[in-house]
Write an enzyme that holds these catalytic residues in place. Structure first.
Site, PDB file in Angstrom:
ATOM      1  N   CYS A 203      24.269   0.499   3.135  1.00 36.20           N
ATOM      2  CA  CYS A 203      25.309   0.291   2.119  1.00 36.20           C
ATOM      3  C   CYS A 203      25.744  -1.161   2.202  1.00 36.20           C
ATOM      4  O   CYS A 203      25.407  -1.871   3.147  1.00 36.20           O
ATOM      5  CB  CYS A 203      26.516   1.166   2.397  1.00 36.20           C
ATOM      6  SG  CYS A 203      26.121   2.912   2.519  1.00 36.20           S
TER       7      CYS A 203
ATOM      8  N   ARG B 240      21.593  -3.372  -1.509  1.00 38.70           N
ATOM      9  CA  ARG B 240      21.688  -2.495  -0.342  1.00 38.70           C
ATOM     10  C   ARG B 240      21.904  -1.028  -0.721  1.00 38.70           C
ATOM     11  O   ARG B 240      21.933  -0.159   0.138  1.00 38.70           O
ATOM     12  CB  ARG B 240      22.839  -2.959   0.559  1.00 38.70           C
ATOM     13  CG  ARG B 240      22.700  -4.400   1.008  1.00 38.70           C
ATOM     14  CD  ARG B 240      23.863  -4.805   1.886  1.00 38.70           C
ATOM     15  NE  ARG B 240      23.860  -4.060   3.122  1.00 38.70           N
ATOM     16  CZ  ARG B 240      23.161  -4.381   4.188  1.00 38.70           C
ATOM     17  NH1 ARG B 240      22.410  -5.455   4.180  1.00 38.70           N
ATOM     18  NH2 ARG B 240      23.217  -3.640   5.274  1.00 38.70           N
TER      19      ARG B 240
ATOM     20  N   TRP C  29      24.458   3.533  -0.477  1.00 40.35           N
ATOM     21  CA  TRP C  29      23.135   4.129  -0.504  1.00 40.35           C
ATOM     22  C   TRP C  29      23.261   5.402   0.330  1.00 40.35           C
ATOM     23  O   TRP C  29      23.425   5.352   1.541  1.00 40.35           O
ATOM     24  CB  TRP C  29      22.102   3.184   0.096  1.00 40.35           C
ATOM     25  CG  TRP C  29      20.714   3.686  -0.128  1.00 40.35           C
ATOM     26  CD1 TRP C  29      19.989   3.603  -1.291  1.00 40.35           C
ATOM     27  CD2 TRP C  29      19.891   4.380   0.804  1.00 40.35           C
ATOM     28  NE1 TRP C  29      18.773   4.211  -1.123  1.00 40.35           N
ATOM     29  CE2 TRP C  29      18.679   4.693   0.145  1.00 40.35           C
ATOM     30  CE3 TRP C  29      20.056   4.775   2.126  1.00 40.35           C
ATOM     31  CZ2 TRP C  29      17.647   5.367   0.761  1.00 40.35           C
ATOM     32  CZ3 TRP C  29      19.022   5.452   2.747  1.00 40.35           C
ATOM     33  CH2 TRP C  29      17.826   5.736   2.065  1.00 40.35           C
TER      34      TRP C  29
ATOM     35  N   ASN D 210      29.215   1.422   6.660  1.00 40.21           N
ATOM     36  CA  ASN D 210      27.767   1.296   6.496  1.00 40.21           C
ATOM     37  C   ASN D 210      27.136   1.707   7.813  1.00 40.21           C
ATOM     38  O   ASN D 210      27.436   1.107   8.842  1.00 40.21           O
ATOM     39  CB  ASN D 210      27.410  -0.155   6.157  1.00 40.21           C
ATOM     40  CG  ASN D 210      25.920  -0.432   6.307  1.00 40.21           C
ATOM     41  OD1 ASN D 210      25.095   0.451   6.114  1.00 40.21           O
ATOM     42  ND2 ASN D 210      25.582  -1.660   6.655  1.00 40.21           N
ATOM     43  N   GLY D 211      26.320   2.747   7.799  1.00 47.03           N
ATOM     44  CA  GLY D 211      25.690   3.215   9.034  1.00 47.03           C
ATOM     45  C   GLY D 211      25.618   4.719   9.033  1.00 47.03           C
ATOM     46  O   GLY D 211      25.762   5.362   7.995  1.00 47.03           O
TER      47      GLY D 211
ATOM     48  N   GLU E 274      -4.470   1.883   1.506  1.00 42.99           N
ATOM     49  CA  GLU E 274      -3.152   1.322   1.211  1.00 42.99           C
ATOM     50  C   GLU E 274      -3.240  -0.199   1.016  1.00 42.99           C
ATOM     51  O   GLU E 274      -2.609  -0.761   0.124  1.00 42.99           O
ATOM     52  CB  GLU E 274      -2.166   1.699   2.335  1.00 42.99           C
ATOM     53  CG  GLU E 274      -0.758   1.138   2.224  1.00 42.99           C
ATOM     54  CD  GLU E 274      -0.027   1.497   0.930  1.00 42.99           C
ATOM     55  OE1 GLU E 274      -0.506   2.328   0.161  1.00 42.99           O
ATOM     56  OE2 GLU E 274       1.028   0.879   0.680  1.00 42.99           O
TER      57      GLU E 274
ATOM     58  N   LYS F 174      -2.174  -2.129  -2.429  1.00 43.22           N
ATOM     59  CA  LYS F 174      -1.170  -3.213  -2.463  1.00 43.22           C
ATOM     60  C   LYS F 174      -1.729  -4.419  -3.201  1.00 43.22           C
ATOM     61  O   LYS F 174      -1.047  -5.041  -4.006  1.00 43.22           O
ATOM     62  CB  LYS F 174      -0.785  -3.646  -1.055  1.00 43.22           C
ATOM     63  CG  LYS F 174       0.282  -2.978  -0.263  1.00 43.22           C
ATOM     64  CD  LYS F 174       1.561  -2.593  -0.879  1.00 43.22           C
ATOM     65  CE  LYS F 174       1.465  -1.454  -1.832  1.00 43.22           C
ATOM     66  NZ  LYS F 174       2.081  -0.195  -1.487  1.00 43.22           N
TER      67      LYS F 174
ATOM     68  N   GLU G 200      -2.234  -3.700  -7.148  1.00 39.80           N
ATOM     69  CA  GLU G 200      -1.059  -3.467  -7.994  1.00 39.80           C
ATOM     70  C   GLU G 200      -0.194  -4.711  -8.181  1.00 39.80           C
ATOM     71  O   GLU G 200       0.485  -4.819  -9.190  1.00 39.80           O
ATOM     72  CB  GLU G 200      -0.228  -2.289  -7.484  1.00 39.80           C
ATOM     73  CG  GLU G 200       0.526  -2.550  -6.201  1.00 39.80           C
ATOM     74  CD  GLU G 200       1.339  -1.352  -5.751  1.00 39.80           C
ATOM     75  OE1 GLU G 200       1.914  -0.655  -6.582  1.00 39.80           O
ATOM     76  OE2 GLU G 200       1.412  -1.139  -4.524  1.00 39.80           O
TER      77      GLU G 200
ATOM     78  N   HIS H 174     -23.440   4.025   1.233  1.00 39.21           N
ATOM     79  CA  HIS H 174     -23.814   5.016   0.207  1.00 39.21           C
ATOM     80  C   HIS H 174     -23.511   4.509  -1.202  1.00 39.21           C
ATOM     81  O   HIS H 174     -23.426   5.297  -2.133  1.00 39.21           O
ATOM     82  CB  HIS H 174     -23.090   6.340   0.474  1.00 39.21           C
ATOM     83  CG  HIS H 174     -23.454   6.937   1.792  1.00 39.21           C
ATOM     84  ND1 HIS H 174     -24.672   7.530   2.039  1.00 39.21           N
ATOM     85  CD2 HIS H 174     -22.776   6.991   2.968  1.00 39.21           C
ATOM     86  CE1 HIS H 174     -24.725   7.943   3.292  1.00 39.21           C
ATOM     87  NE2 HIS H 174     -23.579   7.617   3.876  1.00 39.21           N
TER      88      HIS H 174
ATOM     89  N   LYS I  77       9.325   1.713 -10.630  1.00 39.96           N
ATOM     90  CA  LYS I  77       9.619   2.111  -9.245  1.00 39.96           C
ATOM     91  C   LYS I  77       9.587   3.621  -9.068  1.00 39.96           C
ATOM     92  O   LYS I  77       9.132   4.121  -8.063  1.00 39.96           O
ATOM     93  CB  LYS I  77      10.982   1.549  -8.828  1.00 39.96           C
ATOM     94  CG  LYS I  77      11.309   1.747  -7.369  1.00 39.96           C
ATOM     95  CD  LYS I  77      10.431   0.890  -6.477  1.00 39.96           C
ATOM     96  CE  LYS I  77      10.507   1.283  -5.016  1.00 39.96           C
ATOM     97  NZ  LYS I  77       9.282   0.941  -4.300  1.00 39.96           N
TER      98      LYS I  77
HETATM   99  C1  F6R Z   1       2.591   1.821  -4.717  1.00 40.10           C
HETATM  100  C2  F6R Z   1       3.673   2.690  -5.104  1.00 40.10           C
HETATM  101  C3  F6R Z   1       3.347   3.965  -5.775  1.00 40.10           C
HETATM  102  C4  F6R Z   1       4.239   5.083  -5.240  1.00 40.10           C
HETATM  103  C5  F6R Z   1       4.005   6.367  -6.057  1.00 40.10           C
HETATM  104  C6  F6R Z   1       4.799   7.525  -5.507  1.00 40.10           C
HETATM  105  O1  F6R Z   1       3.066   0.689  -4.059  1.00 40.10           O
HETATM  106  O2  F6R Z   1       4.824   2.383  -4.910  1.00 40.10           O
HETATM  107  O3  F6R Z   1       2.007   4.286  -5.616  1.00 40.10           O
HETATM  108  O4  F6R Z   1       3.943   5.297  -3.903  1.00 40.10           O
HETATM  109  O5  F6R Z   1       4.378   6.151  -7.388  1.00 40.10           O
HETATM  110  O6  F6R Z   1       6.153   7.270  -5.548  1.00 40.10           O
HETATM  111  P1  F6R Z   1       7.165   8.092  -4.688  1.00 40.10           P
HETATM  112  O7  F6R Z   1       6.875   7.832  -3.267  1.00 40.10           O
HETATM  113  O8  F6R Z   1       8.511   7.575  -5.114  1.00 40.10           O
HETATM  114  O9  F6R Z   1       6.972   9.542  -5.044  1.00 40.10           O
END
Ligand code: F6R
Length: 612
Positions: free
Chosen positions: A2, A27, A73, A99-100, A485, A489, A492, A508, A607
């Site tokens: 927070c 935060r 948060w 916060n904590g 992963e 990264k 994207e 293969h 997001k």
């Molecule tokens: C990649 C990324 C996405 C999420 C995916 C699932 O960096 O952020 O691939 O991992 O959209 O999102 P959550 O975890 O919020 O269900």
């Protein structure tokens, strides 16, 4: 996580606090609240962002020269207005922001309830303010002494600010484990979670240390004492920071900030769960379901994107440690393919946002077939957290950069704890091995710190490869999900085509792609399937591919073959994903920055994916 801010001085407190809250909003933005002391003690709070709070207080009397504010948060209790801070004591003369996490809040809460206190919120924070009132009333002590006595009873992390109607010229602030800085101006003081809210007013700051209490009074010197009642001399430092540097806590992008937060977010996700001294693991959120998991015919992990990659690590971990069969399913496939499911199955849904539509639908399907559904989520009170029978929160803090970084490592940390918990209950690991893994897991945050020191070296490597069109990421065993992963990264945020593959699968098909223009990132750590990966590296080298390798510190064999080696600390094989992912996050980040990409908000992405 927070944000907290407080002010005392000749200015109107409201604009200072609101501006400060906006700066701290990264935060958390589940709810916001403000308290102003001006004869009376007034609290305004509401669910939502700081701008919602501004709209909410419009037209109210908001004058006063002393006040505090909070942006939340949520960790304990849904993100709603009642759970928003500040929280009042029972007689409404003391208000507190926090916060904590107060880990022993349920014990304190029962004791206070027995003494006649009524709780209005579901937060862990509310116990503190009642406890302070209780001590002030029963022991007839000042507010700062009551705070000191109360903090001696608290287990957990806190940065708190307290205002009391009885003391209209005083702010009490304290911290342990959560950040707090005090700005000292001319006849005025500021308190905040980071220096961003005070930067335009003063450059004299005191960073409060753990277990210190600050007694801040207008026209008086700042006083600091420890919770053991020892006076401390405030150490005033010069703030070296400019306004435009601080918007993201001094980082250029939220993504970089979040990469750097991982030592903390991994630690927070294990705090109160990994008990090194007792040699145990607890996961309070699913304690009622542990027997069910142990008896389950199989576990099905369902998730999307990065969370699915964490799930894959989870499969390896749980099968390895607890010998329970695990399947990992893309939520989007699972929901539409009429899977065989029964009451004997346990489904674990993993999601950072807790709002991903496909994962929610997969949960609904699993529930309709009678399976037990557990969640691993980062956002408290989110739809997935509510839809599951029980779950474990990752305490990674708000992840703002669209590319997931610290949420991944927090998910893997929680899955590791789950694997260990099941192994311990099932007796599938010798005690000595169990303790060894526990010790190693406990050291992961400091090992991530060490990896972050490689940032410059990784940036240099990024300079060489920033203009490539394609890339391959290869790993085996626990390093296969890391390869996936790493590739995700890169693609994207930099829009470079990247594919993750099990290293042995290369021959293969993908090996046809390799020429002198193709960089291949190998995760080639010494533990695990090492010699075979070296053979795969030889195969790429023979075809003139460029090799970037993540290796264990001190490695000699891969070094002879690779064009670039990034050395990470040694650890147990099953813990490598927590370390090896970090340099790959940094590599993608630097490449994307060098390509002038919008790192925090990559094109076409959001997001939280609340649509199919
Ligand atoms: C990649 C990324 C996405 C999420 C995916 C699932 O960096 O952020 O691939 O991992 O959209 O999102 P959550 O975890 O919020 O269900």
């Amino acid at each position: 996580m927070c944000g907290i801010v407080a002010y005392i001085g000749p200015r109107e407190a409201y604009p200072v606090l609101m501006k400060g809250l906006h700066r701290l909003e990264y935060r958390g933005y589940d709810s916001a609240g403000i308290c102003l002391l001006n004869g009376d003690i007034r609290v305004f709070k509401c669910k939502g962002k700081v701008s919602d709070l501004e709209a909410f207080v419009a037209g109210e009397n908001i004058s006063g020269n002393i006040g505090m504010a909070h942006t939340r948060w949520a960790t304990h209790g849904e993100p709603n207005t009642i759970n928003a801070h500040p929280h009042f004591s029972q007689n409404k003369t003391i208000a507190l922001i926090h916060n904590g996490i107060i880990e022993n809040y349920s014990v304190l809460r029962s004791e206070l309830k027995n003494r006649g206190y009524t709780f209005t919120s579901e937060t862990d924070t509310e116990v503190l303010v009642h406890l302070i009132e209780d001590i002030m009333t029963n022991e007839q002590v000042s507010v700062e002494e009551a705070v000191r006595i109360a903090l001696n009873q608290v287990i957990g992390a806190y940065a708190i600010v307290i205002l009391a109607k009885e003391f209209p010229n005083k702010i009490i602030a304290a911290r342990k484990g959560s950040p707090m800085v005090i700005g000292i101006g001319k006849d005025e003081f500021f308190v905040a979670s980071d220096a961003t809210p005070l930067i335009e007013y003063t450059d004299n700051v005191v960073y409060l240390n753990d277990e210190e209490i600050a007694i801040i009074e207008r026209d008086k010197e700042l006083k600091i004492k420890t919770i053991r009642n020892q006076d401390q001399t405030p150490y005033i430092e010069k703030l070296v920071m400019s306004l435009n540097e601080i918007e993201k806590g001094g980082f250029d992008h939220f993504m970089l900030k979040e990469i750097y937060e991982q030592p903390r977010s991994i630690f927070d996700s294990m705090r109160g769960r990994l008990h090194l001294d007792q040699g145990t693991v607890t996961l309070g959120g699913i304690s009622d379901y542990v027997q069910k998991i142990l008896k389950a015919k199989r576990i099905i992990i369902t998730a999307c994107g990065t969370s699915w990659h964490a799930g894959l690590v989870g499969e390896y971990l749980i099968e390895d440690l607890a010998r329970i069969p695990v399947e990992v399913e893309y939520s989007s496939e699972f929901r539409y393919r009429n899977p065989v499911l029964s009451e004997d199955d346990v489904v674990i849904a993993i999601s950072q946002s807790g709002e991903t539509a496909d994962t929610l639908a997969a949960i609904d399907l699993a529930k309709s077939k009678g399976a037990t559904v557990l969640g691993i989520c980062n956002v408290v009170g989110s739809s997935i957290a509510r839809a599951t029978n029980a779950g474990v929160y990752t305490h990674a803090g708000p992840e703002i950069g669209v590319a997931s970084t610290k949420a991944f490592t927090a998910q893997v940390a929680v899955l590791t704890l789950l694997g260990l918990l099941l192994a311990q209950k099932k007796g599938t690991l010798p005690a000595s091995k169990f303790q060894k893994i526990l010790v190693e897991l406990d050291s992961i945050p400091s090992k991530v710190e060490r990896i972050l020191k490689l940032n410059e070296k990784i940036r240099d490597i990024a300079t060489i490869y920033k203009d490539v069109k394609n890339s391959l990421y290869l790993g085996r065993g626990y390093n296969f999900p890391v390869a996936l992963e790493g590739a995700l990264k890169l693609k994207e945020i930099s829009y470079i085509h990247a594919e993750g593959y099990p290293a042995a699968e290369m021959k293969h098909g993908p090996i046809a792609l390799i020429d002198e223009f193709m960089p291949v990132v190998f995760i080639a750590t010494r533990r695990g399937i090492y010699d075979k990966v070296i053979t795969n590296i030889e195969e790429v080298k023979a075809r003139k591919g460029k090799i970037i390798a993540i290796v264990t510190e001190g490695d000699e064999s891969v070094k002879k073959l690779a064009d670039h080696c990034i050395e990470i600390p040694d650890t147990e094989e099953m813990l490598i994903p927590l370390l090896a992912t970090v340099p790959l996050q940094l590599l993608s980040y630097h490449i994307a920055v060098m390509r002038n990409c919008n790192v925090d908000q990559p094109r076409n992405l959001a997001k939280s994916v609340t649509v199919e």
